[in-house]
Write a protein that holds these residues in place. Structure first.
Motif, short mmCIF file in Angstrom:
data_model
loop_
_atom_site.label_atom_id
_atom_site.label_comp_id
_atom_site.label_asym_id
_atom_site.label_seq_id
_atom_site.Cartn_x
_atom_site.Cartn_y
_atom_site.Cartn_z
N ASP A 155 15.61 11.96 -2.84
CA ASP A 155 15.82 12.80 -1.66
C ASP A 155 14.85 12.40 -0.55
N MET A 156 15.36 12.39 0.64
CA MET A 156 14.57 12.06 1.83
C MET A 156 14.02 10.63 1.74
N ASN A 157 14.77 9.76 0.97
CA ASN A 157 14.37 8.35 0.81
C ASN A 157 12.96 8.19 0.24
N VAL A 158 12.58 9.10 -0.61
CA VAL A 158 11.26 9.00 -1.27
C VAL A 158 11.42 8.10 -2.50
N PRO A 159 10.61 7.01 -2.58
CA PRO A 159 10.71 6.11 -3.74
C PRO A 159 10.32 6.84 -5.03
N GLN A 160 11.02 6.51 -6.07
CA GLN A 160 10.74 7.12 -7.38
C GLN A 160 10.96 6.07 -8.47
N LYS A 161 9.96 5.94 -9.37
CA LYS A 161 10.06 4.95 -10.43
C LYS A 161 11.25 5.25 -11.34
N LEU A 162 11.83 4.14 -11.87
CA LEU A 162 13.04 4.28 -12.67
C LEU A 162 12.70 4.80 -14.07
N LEU B 264 14.14 5.20 -18.24
CA LEU B 264 14.98 4.60 -19.26
C LEU B 264 15.87 5.66 -19.88
N PHE B 265 17.13 5.33 -20.08
CA PHE B 265 18.05 6.24 -20.77
C PHE B 265 17.61 6.34 -22.23
N PRO B 266 17.53 7.53 -22.83
CA PRO B 266 18.04 8.83 -22.32
C PRO B 266 16.97 9.68 -21.64
N ASN B 267 15.76 9.02 -21.39
CA ASN B 267 14.68 9.83 -20.79
C ASN B 267 14.94 9.98 -19.29
N ILE B 268 16.01 10.67 -18.98
CA ILE B 268 16.44 10.72 -17.58
C ILE B 268 15.56 11.62 -16.73
N HIS B 269 14.73 12.42 -17.36
CA HIS B 269 13.89 13.34 -16.57
C HIS B 269 12.44 12.89 -16.53
N ILE B 270 12.13 11.68 -17.06
CA ILE B 270 10.75 11.20 -17.07
C ILE B 270 10.71 9.94 -16.25
N ALA B 271 10.23 10.02 -15.02
CA ALA B 271 10.16 8.86 -14.13
C ALA B 271 9.08 7.89 -14.62
N GLY B 272 9.34 6.62 -14.45
CA GLY B 272 8.35 5.59 -14.78
C GLY B 272 8.41 5.07 -16.19
N THR B 273 9.36 5.54 -17.01
CA THR B 273 9.43 5.05 -18.39
C THR B 273 9.85 3.58 -18.44
N LEU B 274 10.65 3.10 -17.50
CA LEU B 274 11.00 1.68 -17.46
C LEU B 274 9.76 0.84 -17.21
N SER B 275 8.95 1.25 -16.25
CA SER B 275 7.71 0.52 -15.96
C SER B 275 6.78 0.52 -17.16
N GLN B 276 6.72 1.63 -17.86
CA GLN B 276 5.86 1.71 -19.04
C GLN B 276 6.34 0.77 -20.15
N GLU B 277 7.66 0.70 -20.36
CA GLU B 277 8.20 -0.19 -21.38
C GLU B 277 7.96 -1.66 -21.03
N VAL B 278 8.11 -2.00 -19.74
CA VAL B 278 7.81 -3.37 -19.31
C VAL B 278 6.35 -3.70 -19.57
N ASN B 279 5.48 -2.76 -19.28
CA ASN B 279 4.04 -2.98 -19.52
C ASN B 279 3.76 -3.17 -21.02
N ASN B 280 4.44 -2.39 -21.85
CA ASN B 280 4.27 -2.54 -23.30
C ASN B 280 4.71 -3.94 -23.78
N ILE B 281 5.84 -4.43 -23.25
CA ILE B 281 6.33 -5.76 -23.62
C ILE B 281 5.34 -6.84 -23.21
N MET B 282 4.80 -6.72 -21.99
CA MET B 282 3.87 -7.73 -21.50
C MET B 282 2.60 -7.76 -22.34
N GLN B 283 2.12 -6.60 -22.76
CA GLN B 283 0.92 -6.57 -23.59
C GLN B 283 1.21 -7.09 -25.00
N GLU B 284 2.40 -6.76 -25.52
CA GLU B 284 2.75 -7.21 -26.86
C GLU B 284 2.79 -8.73 -26.95
N PHE B 285 3.29 -9.39 -25.92
CA PHE B 285 3.39 -10.85 -25.92
C PHE B 285 2.26 -11.52 -25.15
#
Length: 458
Positions: free
Chosen positions: A369-376, A378-399
Motif C-alpha cells: 500500500d502506498m508503494n511502500v517496499p516490503q520484503k517477500l 515464502l509460501f505458506p508463510n504469507i504473513h511473515i515478511a522477509g522469509t525469502l530473504s532469510q532462506e537465501v541467507n541460510n543457503i549462502m551460509q550453508e554453502f
C-alpha cells in the motif's frame, strides 16, 4: 714361445670365490675349472685346474663338457666348452664312456648321467638360434625377381652373430640384407625369438613391419562371442577390437593417427617411378609378461614427436605423492567430448553467478500500500515478511557463500595457501564454497593477450 692345445674333460666348475668343493684342495676362484686330460685311451685320472684364456669373456661350462687347454708360462688356460652337440644347452662329450680306461677308481660315478654330466644338471634342451629365410626382408623390393632354386641364391645367405646362454637367452647382432637388427631375448623356447610365445624381448629393427620381423606371431579376435586365432602381432590393449590410439585426429587418411600403425616399416616394391620413398625404418619393440620402469634418483621422461598413446586391457591408474599438472591447449574427458557440446564448469565463475542470483532473490521486494517496499515471503508463510530473504541467507551460509548484504556482489574469497613465489604450502585450499573441490583445479579462460604470449626479444 710356442704352445699347443690339448683335449680335456671338465670335472668341476668354480662359479665364485666362495664355491666349496669337497675333497678338493684347489682354492676357489671365479671361472676356474677342474678337468682331466683326454687322450686316445680316454680320460686321465689326474685332475688339473685351469682358468679362462680370454680376460673378459666367460662361456657357460659344466661337468662333462669338453675343453681345449694349453700351458703358457707354467699356467694352464682353457677354451670352451666345445660345441659338441651344436645346441647351447648340451655341450657334453659325445664319446663319453665311464668304463673306458683312465678313470679314477675312487670316484663315485653314481652322481653322473650317462653323458658324464651331473644328475642335478637340468635336463632341458633348447635349440640353437637360427636365421630362417625371409625373402621379403633379405631381398627388399626385389624378392619377386629372385630364383630361389639357383646356386646364386643358395650362396647369398649369411648368418648372424649370436651370443647364447644355455637355457634360452641370447643376444643377436644380425641383419636382413644390409639392414641391421639387434635382439636381446630371454626364455626362448624355439629356434627363433618370438613376441607372444612367453619370455622377454628387446628388439631393434631397421626395416620391415613387426610381422615381417616376427612372422610367427598370432593373436585372438572375438568372432560370434568366441576367441579365434589370427596371424599377426597385436598389442595387448588392442585385443577384443579395442583401439589404443582411438581419439586422435586423422590428419592423413593413409596413415590415420586414430589407429596403431602395425604397417610401420613396410617394404615397398621397387618402382623407378616411385616419387615418395619409404621413410619408415627403425623401431624398437619391448615385450614381456611384466615390464617395470623404475627411476631411483631422477625423472622418467617420455617424449614423442607425434602422439603418446597409453592403453590397457583393464584399468589405468595414476598415483603420485605430489601434484599433477596436465598442460595442454585442450583437455577432453572422453572421446565424445571432442564434439565440444559440454564445456567444463569454472568454479569461481559459477560461484559469482550463483551469488548474484541468490542476492537478487534475497533483495527482491514487493510494493505494498502506498508503494511502500516490503520484503517477500515464502509460501505458506504469507504473513511473515522477509522469509525469502532469510532462506537465501541460510543457503549462502550453508554453502559458504558469505552473508546476504543488499546490493553487494563481492568476489569469491578463499585461502589459496600459496607462498610469495606462488608455490603451494599445503595440498588444499581453505574457505571455499562447499560445492567446490579443495584439491582439483582447471585453467581459467585465457584472454587474447595471454594466448599470443609475450613479445619476442628485441
Amino acid at each position: 714361445m710356442s704352445f699347443s692345445f690339448q683335449l680335456g674333460r671338465v670335472k668341476s666348475v668354480f662359479t665364485s670365490n666362495l664355491d666349496n668343493k669337497p675333497l678338493e684342495n684347489t682354492p676357489a676362484q671365479t671361472g676356474r675349472i677342474l678337468f682331466t686330460p683326454v687322450n686316445n685311451e680316454g680320460a686321465s685320472s689326474k685332475s688339473l685346474s685351469a682358468v679362462p684364456l680370454f680376460r673378459g669373456i666367460g662361456d657357460s661350462i659344466q661337468r662333462g663338457d669338453l675343453i681345449l687347454y694349453s700351458i703358457i708360462a707354467k699356467h694352464i688356460y682353457y677354451l670352451g666348452p666345445l660345441n659338441t652337440q651344436n645346441t647351447p644347452s648340451n655341450t657334453t662329450d659325445p664319446s663319453y664312456n665311464p668304463r673306458r680306461g683312465g678313470l679314477n677308481q675312487n670316484e663315485d660315478l653314481s652322481k653322473d648321467n650317462a653323458d658324464g654330466s651331473n644328475k642335478l644338471t637340468p635336463n632341458y634342451s633348447i635349440p640353437k638360434l637360427s636365421k630362417l629365410p625371409n625373402n621379403k626382408m633379405d631381398f627388399p623390393s626385389i624378392s619377386d625377381r629372385i630364383d630361389y632354386n639357383s646356386i646364386l641364391y643358395s650362396e647369398s645367405t649369411f648368418s648372424d652373430l649370436t651370443l647364447e646362454g644355455r637355457y634360452g637367452n641370447a643376444i643377436r647382432l644380425g641383419a636382413r640384407n644390409q639392414n641391421p637388427n639387434l635382439v636381446i631375448s630371454n626364455h626362448n623356447k624355439t629356434e627363433i625369438e618370438t613376441l607372444g610365445g612367453g619370455g622377454s624381448i628387446f628388439a631393434m629393427t631397421s626395416i620391415g613391419t613387426i610381422d615381417n620381423n616376427f612372422p610367427t606371431e598370432i593373436h585372438d579376435e572375438i568372432e560370434n562371442n568366441e576367441a579365434v586365432s589370427k596371424p599377426g602381432y597385436r598389442l595387448s590393449a588392442d585385443s577384443d577390437g579395442y583401439n589404443i590410439a582411438r581419439g586422435n585426429d586423422i590428419v592423413n587418411e593413409e596413415k590415420p593417427e586414430s589407429q596403431f600403425n602395425y604397417r610401420y616399416g613396410f617394404i615397398k616394391d621397387y618402382d623407378p617411378e616411385e616419387l615418395t620413398p619409404n621413410n619408415e625404418f627403425d623401431q624398437i619393440i619391448i615385450s614381456s609378461d611384466r615390464i617395470i620402469f623404475n627411476s631411483t634418483v631422477e625423472d622418467i621422461t617420455v617424449s614423442a614427436n607425434r602422439n603418446i598413446n597409453l592403453g590397457s586391457n583393464k584399468n589405468f591408474t595414476l598415483n603420485n605423492k605430489g601434484f599433477s599438472v596436465f598442460q595442454s591447449p585442450n583437455i577432453y574427458i572422453g572421446e565424445a567430448a571432442k564434439q565440444r557440446v559440454q564445456p567444463m564448469v569454472l568454479g569461481d565463475q559459477l560461484q559469482k553467478l550463483l551469488v548474484r542470483i541468490l542476492r537478487l532473490l534475497g533483495d527482491a521486494q514487493a510494493l505494498g500500500d502506498m508503494n511502500v517496499p516490503q520484503k517477500l515471503t515464502l509460501f505458506p508463510n504469507i504473513h511473515i515478511a522477509g522469509t525469502l530473504s532469510q532462506e537465501v541467507n541460510n543457503i549462502m551460509q550453508e554453502f559458504n557463500l558469505g552473508t546476504l548484504e543488499p546490493g553487494q556482489n563481492p568476489e569469491p574469497e578463499y585461502e589459496k595457501n600459496l607462498d610469495e613465489d606462488g608455490l603451494a604450502t599445503s595440498d588444499t585450499i581453505t574457505g571455499q564454497p562447499s560445492f567446490l573441490s579443495n584439491r582439483h583445479f582447471i585453467e581459467p579462460n585465457r584472454v587474447e593477450a595471454e594466448v599470443q604470449g609475450p613479445p619476442p626479444p628485441s
